[in-house]
Design a protein around this motif. Structure first.
Motif, mmCIF file in Angstrom:
data_model
loop_
_atom_site.group_PDB
_atom_site.id
_atom_site.type_symbol
_atom_site.label_atom_id
_atom_site.label_comp_id
_atom_site.label_asym_id
_atom_site.label_seq_id
_atom_site.Cartn_x
_atom_site.Cartn_y
_atom_site.Cartn_z
ATOM 1 N N LEU A 33 0.892 -1.226 -0.075
ATOM 2 C CA LEU A 33 0.012 -0.186 -0.032
ATOM 3 C C LEU A 33 0.922 1.428 -0.014
ATOM 4 O O LEU A 33 0.568 2.052 -0.901
ATOM 5 N N PHE A 57 -3.639 7.188 -3.158
ATOM 6 C CA PHE A 57 -4.214 6.106 -2.362
ATOM 7 C C PHE A 57 -5.567 5.708 -3.164
ATOM 8 O O PHE A 57 -6.183 6.398 -3.994
ATOM 9 N N PRO A 58 -6.115 4.215 -2.701
ATOM 10 C CA PRO A 58 -7.075 3.805 -3.492
ATOM 11 C C PRO A 58 -8.468 4.725 -3.283
ATOM 12 O O PRO A 58 -9.272 4.806 -4.006
ATOM 13 N N SER A 59 -8.518 5.339 -2.007
ATOM 14 C CA SER A 59 -9.642 6.245 -1.887
ATOM 15 C C SER A 59 -9.248 7.103 -0.613
ATOM 16 O O SER A 59 -8.218 7.070 -0.053
ATOM 17 N N ARG A 78 -10.984 7.579 1.999
ATOM 18 C CA ARG A 78 -11.005 6.895 3.180
ATOM 19 C C ARG A 78 -9.755 6.166 3.569
ATOM 20 O O ARG A 78 -9.542 5.772 4.834
ATOM 21 N N THR A 79 -9.307 5.517 2.701
ATOM 22 C CA THR A 79 -8.268 4.633 2.804
ATOM 23 C C THR A 79 -7.088 5.625 3.408
ATOM 24 O O THR A 79 -6.344 5.245 4.296
ATOM 25 N N GLU A 98 -7.803 5.553 7.112
ATOM 26 C CA GLU A 98 -8.027 4.337 7.657
ATOM 27 C C GLU A 98 -6.595 3.571 7.982
ATOM 28 O O GLU A 98 -6.355 2.932 8.990
ATOM 29 N N VAL A 99 -5.495 4.100 6.922
ATOM 30 C CA VAL A 99 -4.298 3.365 7.234
ATOM 31 C C VAL A 99 -3.683 3.987 8.439
ATOM 32 O O VAL A 99 -2.681 3.435 9.313
ATOM 33 N N GLU A 137 -9.955 7.251 -6.636
ATOM 34 C CA GLU A 137 -8.714 7.314 -6.326
ATOM 35 C C GLU A 137 -8.621 8.706 -5.354
ATOM 36 O O GLU A 137 -9.365 9.776 -5.761
#
Length: 268
Positions: free
Chosen positions: A19, A205-207, A209-210, A213-214, A252
């Motif tokens: 990631l 990043f994928p989104s 929220r990601t 979240e990470v 993204e």
């Protein structure tokens, strides 16, 4: 030092590689290796190597006649790095006590590690010790959080929705935003020819929220801030108002990151 990692540590290292490296760190490796003047046959040390993205770039530049060593304190990072690239020598250890002889490496590099060193002066002295005379040092360091607005927004979300301590945890990587502070540390260690350049790279990043979240799942627990699944879900929902502006049509999250690359020279 034993480099064996638990399965949990290995999975964390693999997750970081999968990631964070493509999302945030991969672009910087070429800049750092280039500023260090890594070329064919070079002997290179990557300090705080993580899962090895910079060491791999150094290996590509130094070729079959070169030698690259990566060192990190985290067994999971070293184990994951070894899985990806077995042709680098991976070592478990700290920047403040490098297990190498003096005058060993043509180039010493570090990417986004110095802000986490326990004793930066000692680490700089160790970098100087293991660098060959006329060798080079290149380190990448994040600029201040005010120059990284996406992370400033994440900090605001955490301050508001979790705690000030949570926000402070995410501020830590941006604590060396003043290049003069780092230049003074390197000068005191003996380096000369100290210079820096600021660069901006796009993170992806994928989104949105990601992005949050990470931090909630991977970073805050390192500071003993552990949230329930219910709380994590609530924070992610509430993060949309502030972070959705970074969402691209693909879904993204794309945003600029700002850092400086400092270079230095060990006199002959």
């Amino acid at each position: 030092m034993d480099i064996s990692a638990t399965q949990e540590e290995l999975e964390a290292g693999r997750g970081y590689e999968a990631l964070f490296v493509p999302a945030l760190f991969a672009h910087w490796a070429d800049h750092v290796a280039g500023r260090a003047a890594v070329d064919d046959g070079a002997h290179v040390l990557d300090i705080a190597c993580g899962s090895g993205v910079l060491a791999r770039q150094a290996l590509a530049r130094s070729g079959p006649s070169g030698r690259v060593v990566g060192i990190d304190l985290a067994p999971g990072m070293i184990a994951a790095a070894k899985e990806v690239e077995p042709n680098v020598k991976w070592v478990l250890g700290s920047a403040e006590a490098l297990p190498f002889d003096a005058d060993t490496f043509d180039c010493v590099v570090s990417q986004f590690g110095m802000m986490f060193f326990q004793d930066r002066g000692k680490a700089a002295s160790e970098m100087y010790r293991v660098t060959k005379p006329d060798g080079t040092l290149a380190i990448a360091i994040w600029n201040s959080i005010d120059q990284n607005p996406a992370y400033r927004d994440i900090v605001s979300v955490l301050d508001e929705q979790v705690s000030t301590a949570a926000g402070d945890a995410v501020r830590v990587p941006f604590c060396l935003g003043n290049p003069n502070e780092v230049a003074d540390i390197l000068s005191q260690a003996g380096f000369d020819g100290i210079a820096f350049e600021t660069r901006v790279e796009q993170a992806r990043f994928p989104s949105s929220r990601t992005m949050v979240e990470v931090e909630l799942r991977g970073w805050l627990p390192l500071f003993d801030i552990n949230l329930s699944e219910e709380k994590i879900a609530d924070v992610l929902i509430k993060s949309d108002a502030r972070l959705s502006k970074y969402s691209a049509p693909s879904g993204e999250a794309v945003f600029p990151t700002s850092a400086y690359i400092m270079t230095a020279h060990k006199p002959r």
